[in-house]
Design an enzyme around this catalytic site. Sequence first.
Site, short mmCIF file in Angstrom:
data_model
loop_
_atom_site.label_atom_id
_atom_site.label_comp_id
_atom_site.label_asym_id
_atom_site.label_seq_id
_atom_site.Cartn_x
_atom_site.Cartn_y
_atom_site.Cartn_z
N HIS A 138 0.83 -1.21 0.00
CA HIS A 138 0.00 0.00 0.00
C HIS A 138 0.86 1.26 0.00
O HIS A 138 2.00 1.25 0.48
CB HIS A 138 -1.03 0.00 1.15
CG HIS A 138 -0.50 0.25 2.52
ND1 HIS A 138 -1.04 -0.32 3.65
CD2 HIS A 138 0.51 1.03 2.99
CE1 HIS A 138 -0.40 0.10 4.72
NE2 HIS A 138 0.55 0.92 4.34
N GLU A 143 -5.06 0.62 -0.12
CA GLU A 143 -4.83 -0.79 0.14
C GLU A 143 -5.00 -1.62 -1.14
O GLU A 143 -5.65 -1.16 -2.10
CB GLU A 143 -5.84 -1.28 1.19
CG GLU A 143 -5.71 -0.61 2.55
CD GLU A 143 -4.59 -1.20 3.40
OE1 GLU A 143 -3.52 -1.54 2.87
OE2 GLU A 143 -4.79 -1.31 4.63
C1 F6R Z 1 1.28 6.54 6.43
C2 F6R Z 1 1.44 5.93 5.11
C3 F6R Z 1 1.69 4.46 4.99
C4 F6R Z 1 3.07 4.10 5.53
C5 F6R Z 1 3.31 2.60 5.42
C6 F6R Z 1 4.65 2.20 6.00
O1 F6R Z 1 1.07 7.92 6.30
O2 F6R Z 1 1.35 6.61 4.15
O3 F6R Z 1 1.59 4.08 3.65
O4 F6R Z 1 4.04 4.78 4.80
O5 F6R Z 1 2.30 1.91 6.10
O6 F6R Z 1 4.64 2.47 7.37
P1 F6R Z 1 5.95 2.30 8.25
O7 F6R Z 1 6.90 3.35 7.79
O8 F6R Z 1 5.51 2.50 9.65
O9 F6R Z 1 6.47 0.92 7.98
#
Ligand code: F6R
Length: 251
Positions: A138, A143
Amino acid sequence: MKVICVENEAAVGKEAARLISAMIRLKPDCNLGLATGTTPMTTYNELVRMYKEEGLDFSKVSTFNLDEYIGLDADHPQSYAYFMDEHLLSKVNIKKENTHIPNGKTLRVDRTCSAYDKKIEDRGGLDLQLLGIGRNGHIGFNEPGDKFVAETHQINLTDDTIEANSRFFECEEDVPRTAITTGMRSIMHAGRIVLIATGESKADAVHAMLYGEIIPQVPASLLQLHPEITVIVDRAALAGSSLADSLFSAE
Ligand code: F6R
């Protein structure tokens, strides 16, 4: 697509902040699209350092965050509004009125979503979009699904995302099940995209984004069609890709 592979998380943050700061210096009133989560923390730390030590000026910058949980107030510690204040916005000289995050407490989700798209469009679109990537491919909270969705919209979070994000909450039950996310249009219309990924849990998603078919079941695969995208990864996030084989085989 340009792929930059660096040693570790800290180096990913430095490289991403270098590209973002270049945009701010070239266009002081730029519109930045921003992400939350663990991955961008080192980027935001580095931007704060640049503000404090190098005078990087945010006074004319506008920001638009990708997403927000539905049901959380802006002052809820797990809301993305809170996260952004904590990690960047309250630490640099940006004007509060120039920062934008979808309102997770709205009573009119449809209206909030269309107003958010309009605000981005009225400001001339995003100059640079910073993205992380989910383990399931995503981007924002777009999603995996049957189609790419262009507009900002309400989304039901997948079980994988709920499980992945439960680390920020006391327990999995506390993770909101729905969110507002910007759609593919504002992301794909951004002048530049910088996508960051770290750690081996992202390796499959990064591989599918770089080499897979362009399909809505892997939302990040659409980024293959963007003309100005830089992907910054650490070694672990590139593991197993043919690019990693050629990069690291000489060592
Ligand atoms: C949140 C977003 C999500 C995150 C992804 C990765 O604003 O855009 O797409 O970038 O879920 O999250 P982390 O960096 O926590 O692994």
